[in-house]
Design a protein around this motif. Structure first.
Motif, mmCIF file in Angstrom:
data_model
loop_
_atom_site.group_PDB
_atom_site.id
_atom_site.type_symbol
_atom_site.label_atom_id
_atom_site.label_comp_id
_atom_site.label_asym_id
_atom_site.label_seq_id
_atom_site.Cartn_x
_atom_site.Cartn_y
_atom_site.Cartn_z
ATOM 1 N N THR A 1 0.830 -1.212 0.000
ATOM 2 C CA THR A 1 0.000 0.000 0.000
ATOM 3 C C THR A 1 0.856 1.251 0.000
ATOM 4 O OG1 THR A 1 -1.725 -1.185 1.212
ATOM 5 C CG2 THR A 1 -1.845 1.217 1.210
ATOM 6 N N ARG B 1 0.364 4.099 -3.341
ATOM 7 C CA ARG B 1 -0.718 4.908 -2.773
ATOM 8 C C ARG B 1 -1.593 5.584 -3.830
ATOM 9 N NH1 ARG B 1 1.742 9.271 0.716
ATOM 10 N NH2 ARG B 1 3.482 8.891 -0.694
ATOM 11 N N SER C 1 -0.915 8.313 3.731
ATOM 12 C CA SER C 1 0.532 8.321 3.981
ATOM 13 C C SER C 1 0.861 8.076 5.450
ATOM 14 C CB SER C 1 1.137 9.660 3.528
ATOM 15 O OG SER C 1 0.662 10.728 4.341
#
Length: 473
Positions: free
Chosen positions: A117, A121, A143
């Motif tokens: 991930t 992103r 993030s």
């Protein structure tokens, strides 16, 4: 090896069902409800501080959160089901291997998904339906959130085995500590410190780490047998069994993730063609999914709470108690589902307002979405309980079919077809139609399973009454 009959002294096989279900289900429900607070709290604070685009941003991140839960259930539910089936049959060493392999598996899945991930992103968020306006907020939020994913997956993955070890309150305490901390940190980071959407993400990550620590601290006190680091070996054979037992719950959440992605993209596409635009439907869908998470937490928590009782008694061949457990859980789930239906129908504007303000069109669409899309929420408790029923008794095929039926076989095609004829309204109609058809399928499969258990119970009763020819000789 202990014979299965020795298991009759275990309270899972002998205690009154009402208090027993309450003992396991209430902490499980509270744990999931409190776990939902992570997302709901963020949604409320972000909606009030950042605004509608903040709600849209958290909504496009939600499929990734949903998939992380799917990974946790793949290993966690499978580990707990294998553990209980083995204990019910008196095979303690096999139960130990399920636990040791399951703990290693859930940790490996958590780390792998977090790395993936973090590296992908932006394309992931675009794929999940992020609009140009919502993408910057979603990137900020994710993030930070990615650092908490390994802890989040591990925590949710070990909850089932902690409950199966007859310590459901530990899972509840873990969730409760994290949720309370999340609320406090959300307020500190978003208001006094003014960290915006990043602050909401940081609050969630810190809370997830603390919840995970509470779970890790439990394992040296494991009740069924001692768990030592030297015994925590990963066995590929048992990992395969765990994933086989957990695949129904995993598939359900995987399909939910896919449906959420399709839903987001459908809403933004047809929303852009309507008077509401693309951002309002995306934001409203996020709010409704969080409100619905309360309902889902209850019915799924109830199903998870019934799992140790179902698995143990199936392993001990106490088929009547298996059926009674399911039926008792069904009544409880239906009563709560009806209460949720009343709230969604009578107070849609008040529910939407909890997550922040907006213009009249925002509330207009929000009220319609909540009332229509959730119209048959009163039937929602049937499918998760039935899915967990089949997983718990080892009938993986039926559990897998049922787990993907509402979301995959029914809702997903309806989301793709109905908007072609009814536009944005077609998305709203898809929800209740899928709920009704899923209920019919679940009822049919469970009825057939009950008939098989009744026949098996009768056959074994006859076998016990027949004299042994060897003894007669």
């Amino acid at each position: 090896m202990k014979p299965a009959a020795d298991a009759k002294g275990n309270p899972l096989g002998t205690a009154p069902l009402g208090p027993l279900i309450r003992q396991f289900a209430v902490p499980s429900i509270v744990a999931l409800l409190v776990g939902s607070v992570y997302n709901i709290t963020d949604q409320i604070f972000i909606g009030r501080v950042v605004g509608m685009l903040g709600n849209a941003a958290t909504n496009v991140c939600f499929p990734l959160v949903s998939f992380s839960i799917a990974l946790a259930l793949l290993s966690g539910i499978g580990m707990a089901a294998g553990f209980n089936l083995s204990l019910g049959a008196g095979r303690e060493e096999e139960a130990r291997r399920y636990v040791c392999t399951g703990l290693a598996l859930v940790a490996l899945l958590g780390l792998s998904f977090a790395v993936f991930t973090g590296l992908c992103r932006q394309p992931l968020l675009r794929f999940c339906g992020a609009t140009d306006n919502a993408l910057p907020y979603a990137m900020e939020y994710l993030s930070i959130m990615v650092f908490g994913m390994p802890f989040h997956i591990f925590t949710n993955g070990v909850y089932p085995i902690i409950r199966a070890d007859r310590s459901p309150k530990v899972a509840m305490q873990s969730s409760l500590v994290g949720a309370v901390l999340n609320v406090i940190l959300d307020w500190i980071f978003l208001y006094p410190l003014g960290m915006g959407i990043r602050g909401a993400g940081a609050a969630t990550v810190i809370s997830q780490v603390v919840s995970c620590a509470v779970c890790v601290a439990y394992f040296p006190k494991f009740k069924a047998f001692p768990l030592k680091l030297t015994r925590l070996t990963f066995r590929v054979r048992y990992a395969g069994k765990i994933m086989k037992l957990g695949v129904a719950n995993f598939s359900n959440h995987l399909v939910m993730t896919i449906v959420n992605i399709v839903l987001n993209n459908t809403l933004t596409y047809y929303g852009a063609l309507s008077v509401y635009g693309s951002d309002i439907p995306l934001a409203v869908a996020g709010i409704v999914s969080k409100a619905n998470a309360i309902m889902v937490s209850f019915v799924v928590g109830l199903a998870h709470g019934c799992q140790p009782i179902l698995s143990f008694n199936m392993g001990a061949k106490n088929y009547r108690r298996v059926k009674e457990t399911y039926l008792r859980g069904l009544v409880i789930g239906m009563l709560f589902s009806i209460c949720a239906f009343v709230l969604f129908q009578l107070f849609p504007r008040e529910i939407i307002s909890i997550f922040g303000s907006g213009d009249p069109k925002y509330f207009e669409f929000g009220e319609s979405y909540l009332r229509v899309y959730m119209f048959l929420v009163c039937l929602m408790g049937i499918q998760p309980l039935s899915t967990n029923y089949f997983t718990s008794i080892g009938e993986v095929k039926q559990g897998l079919i049922l787990s993907v039926s509402r979301q995959g076989f029914l809702l997903l095609p309806l989301l793709l077809i109905l908007p072609l004829f009814f536009g944005l309204d077609g998305v709203l109609f898809a929800g209740p139609i899928a709920d009704f058809l899923a209920m019919v399928l679940a009822a049919g499969l469970v009825f057939r399973s009950f008939k098989r258990l009744t026949a098996r119970e009768a056959a074994e009763a006859v076998a016990k009454r027949e004299p042994d020819p060897a003894l007669d000789a």
